[in-house]
Design a protein around this motif. Sequence first.
Motif, mmCIF file in Angstrom:
data_model
loop_
_atom_site.group_PDB
_atom_site.id
_atom_site.type_symbol
_atom_site.label_atom_id
_atom_site.label_comp_id
_atom_site.label_asym_id
_atom_site.label_seq_id
_atom_site.Cartn_x
_atom_site.Cartn_y
_atom_site.Cartn_z
ATOM 1 N N ASP A 295 0.831 -1.209 0.000
ATOM 2 C CA ASP A 295 0.000 0.000 0.000
ATOM 3 C C ASP A 295 0.864 1.257 0.000
ATOM 4 O O ASP A 295 1.776 1.395 0.818
ATOM 5 N N GLY A 296 0.590 2.150 -0.954
ATOM 6 C CA GLY A 296 1.248 3.450 -0.997
ATOM 7 C C GLY A 296 2.609 3.478 -1.667
ATOM 8 O O GLY A 296 3.220 4.544 -1.755
ATOM 9 N N GLU A 297 3.123 2.338 -2.146
ATOM 10 C CA GLU A 297 4.443 2.359 -2.770
ATOM 11 C C GLU A 297 4.377 3.001 -4.157
ATOM 12 O O GLU A 297 3.404 2.855 -4.891
ATOM 13 N N CYS A 298 5.467 3.716 -4.512
ATOM 14 C CA CYS A 298 5.521 4.503 -5.744
ATOM 15 C C CYS A 298 6.714 4.089 -6.594
ATOM 16 O O CYS A 298 7.720 3.604 -6.082
ATOM 17 N N HIS A 299 6.583 4.360 -7.873
ATOM 18 C CA HIS A 299 7.649 4.098 -8.837
ATOM 19 C C HIS A 299 7.711 5.288 -9.780
ATOM 20 O O HIS A 299 6.731 5.616 -10.435
ATOM 21 N N LEU A 300 8.845 5.976 -9.826
ATOM 22 C CA LEU A 300 9.048 7.136 -10.689
ATOM 23 C C LEU A 300 10.097 6.796 -11.741
ATOM 24 O O LEU A 300 11.175 6.306 -11.405
ATOM 25 N N THR A 301 9.771 7.042 -13.000
ATOM 26 C CA THR A 301 10.724 6.833 -14.087
ATOM 27 C C THR A 301 10.975 8.152 -14.786
ATOM 28 O O THR A 301 10.050 8.797 -15.269
ATOM 29 N N LEU A 302 12.250 8.562 -14.816
ATOM 30 C CA LEU A 302 12.674 9.780 -15.507
ATOM 31 C C LEU A 302 13.253 9.364 -16.854
ATOM 32 O O LEU A 302 14.098 8.469 -16.918
ATOM 33 N N ILE A 303 12.794 10.019 -17.932
ATOM 34 C CA ILE A 303 13.258 9.640 -19.268
ATOM 35 C C ILE A 303 13.813 10.857 -19.989
ATOM 36 O O ILE A 303 13.110 11.836 -20.217
ATOM 37 N N HIS A 304 15.093 10.763 -20.337
ATOM 38 C CA HIS A 304 15.803 11.826 -21.038
ATOM 39 C C HIS A 304 16.173 11.373 -22.449
ATOM 40 O O HIS A 304 16.727 12.123 -23.221
ATOM 41 N N LEU B 218 5.664 8.489 -15.097
ATOM 42 C CA LEU B 218 6.700 8.741 -16.095
ATOM 43 C C LEU B 218 6.915 10.241 -16.169
ATOM 44 O O LEU B 218 5.951 11.011 -16.154
ATOM 45 N N TYR B 219 8.166 10.670 -16.262
ATOM 46 C CA TYR B 219 8.475 12.088 -16.399
ATOM 47 C C TYR B 219 9.490 12.235 -17.520
ATOM 48 O O TYR B 219 10.626 11.781 -17.415
ATOM 49 N N PHE B 220 9.071 12.835 -18.631
ATOM 50 C CA PHE B 220 9.929 13.058 -19.788
ATOM 51 C C PHE B 220 10.503 14.468 -19.724
ATOM 52 O O PHE B 220 9.758 15.421 -19.499
ATOM 53 N N TYR B 221 11.804 14.590 -19.941
ATOM 54 C CA TYR B 221 12.433 15.908 -19.918
ATOM 55 C C TYR B 221 13.557 15.954 -20.933
ATOM 56 O O TYR B 221 13.981 14.935 -21.458
ATOM 57 N N GLY B 222 14.035 17.181 -21.209
ATOM 58 C CA GLY B 222 15.078 17.356 -22.226
ATOM 59 C C GLY B 222 14.607 16.751 -23.542
ATOM 60 O O GLY B 222 13.433 16.855 -23.900
ATOM 61 N N PRO B 223 15.509 16.078 -24.268
ATOM 62 C CA PRO B 223 15.108 15.483 -25.544
ATOM 63 C C PRO B 223 14.070 14.377 -25.378
ATOM 64 O O PRO B 223 13.382 14.019 -26.325
#
Length: 169
Positions: free
Chosen positions: A39-48, A76-81
């Motif tokens: 319960d409450g666990e998170c997963h963040l993926t940064l994509i450059h 998902l978090y897309f940044y830069g290219p």
Amino acid sequence: MELTENDRQSLNEVPHPALPPGSKLYGSTKIFPDYQARDGECHLTLIHGIAHESSVSFVAILQATRALRKGFESVLYFYGPGAMNTMATRGFPHTGDSAFPGEHNINHQIETFIREGGKVYVCRFGLSLHGLREEDLIEGVIPAHPLDIQDCVIEYTRRGAIINSTFMF
């Protein structure tokens, strides 16, 4: 075109196919348990990474989707290219046409991720670097202020998230 003697010799050095279709090449033992989110666990993926320049971005999206299916709050978090991955206008000669097999794999996987409950952010500055417009984003992708990426990482770190960061030039 006619084959030379050396061509034929090279072709016949190793029999083809070496194994018939369906031959088992690798074992299937899974080493680690099939963990599910608590319960409450998170997963963040940064994509450059840039769409279609390698498999890095696509594999990162697949991993985030798997985390989502394991019950993690997955982002998902897309940044830069990486912002280029979020364009709904991909295609040639028309939007939506695939000029080559797999051209829309990233689009389809982002759409699946959103449809299954994942959240997707894209940096507005990353968009602007490549002349990309917000109105051309895949439906459901959330534009974010350039200063949000650091605060997003802080937010998810404080929440104890698993953070997968992919970076490619």
